[in-house]
Design a protein around this motif. Sequence first.
Motif, short mmCIF file in Angstrom:
data_model
loop_
_atom_site.label_atom_id
_atom_site.label_comp_id
_atom_site.label_asym_id
_atom_site.label_seq_id
_atom_site.Cartn_x
_atom_site.Cartn_y
_atom_site.Cartn_z
N ARG A 94 0.85 -1.19 0.00
CA ARG A 94 0.00 0.00 0.00
C ARG A 94 0.88 1.24 0.00
O ARG A 94 1.83 1.33 0.77
CB ARG A 94 -0.87 0.03 1.25
CG ARG A 94 -1.90 -1.05 1.28
CD ARG A 94 -2.77 -0.92 2.54
NE ARG A 94 -3.78 -1.95 2.55
CZ ARG A 94 -3.63 -3.15 3.08
NH1 ARG A 94 -2.49 -3.48 3.65
NH2 ARG A 94 -4.61 -4.02 3.04
N ARG A 95 0.51 2.18 -0.85
CA ARG A 95 1.26 3.45 -0.91
C ARG A 95 0.28 4.59 -1.05
O ARG A 95 -0.70 4.50 -1.79
CB ARG A 95 2.22 3.45 -2.09
CG ARG A 95 3.24 2.36 -1.92
CD ARG A 95 4.30 2.43 -2.94
NE ARG A 95 5.11 1.21 -2.80
CZ ARG A 95 6.36 1.21 -2.45
NH1 ARG A 95 6.97 2.33 -2.20
NH2 ARG A 95 7.02 0.08 -2.35
N SER A 100 -3.93 10.28 -3.63
CA SER A 100 -4.24 8.96 -4.17
C SER A 100 -3.61 7.86 -3.32
O SER A 100 -2.59 8.07 -2.66
CB SER A 100 -3.77 8.83 -5.61
OG SER A 100 -2.36 8.84 -5.65
N ARG A 101 -4.26 6.71 -3.35
CA ARG A 101 -3.76 5.55 -2.62
C ARG A 101 -3.76 4.36 -3.58
O ARG A 101 -4.74 4.13 -4.28
CB ARG A 101 -4.66 5.26 -1.43
CG ARG A 101 -4.04 4.32 -0.43
CD ARG A 101 -5.00 4.00 0.64
NE ARG A 101 -5.68 2.79 0.18
CZ ARG A 101 -6.67 2.22 0.79
NH1 ARG A 101 -7.17 2.73 1.86
NH2 ARG A 101 -7.20 1.12 0.31
#
Length: 139
Positions: A94-95, A100-101
């Motif tokens: 996950r970033r 935004s993800r």
Amino acid sequence: MSGPTLRWRVRRELLVVKIVVVLVFAVLAVLNMDDPRGTILAGVVALVAAVLALRDILAPVRLTADGEGLVVVRGFVGSERVPWSAIERIRVDRRARFTSRTEYLEIDTGEAIFLLSRFDLGVPCQEAADELRTFRTGF
């Protein structure tokens, strides 16, 4: 492949959206023949969407798990079989950047890393990771 099999595939709705984008931008390219820049831009968008839709048609199943291991789509429509013994780690990467993800299912073999998004899998990445871990261990 033997025994039970799990498959993750691109959702058909996403394929339909890509096809609609191709059609809309192809029509826009034809209707804007008097504007060369608009025609080129609409044509490029239509072409890119067509290539992405073609990949979804030719290789809709992106990940398959069975008793022997995984089959992962590699490249445009190729695939690679990875035995369970070669898989070092399955996790969700996950970033978050600005607003935004992104999430990717990461399958690490030590020699290669396969990244699959929720668009490739048709389900959230965490759900696919949990199913893979359960399938692999039997719990």
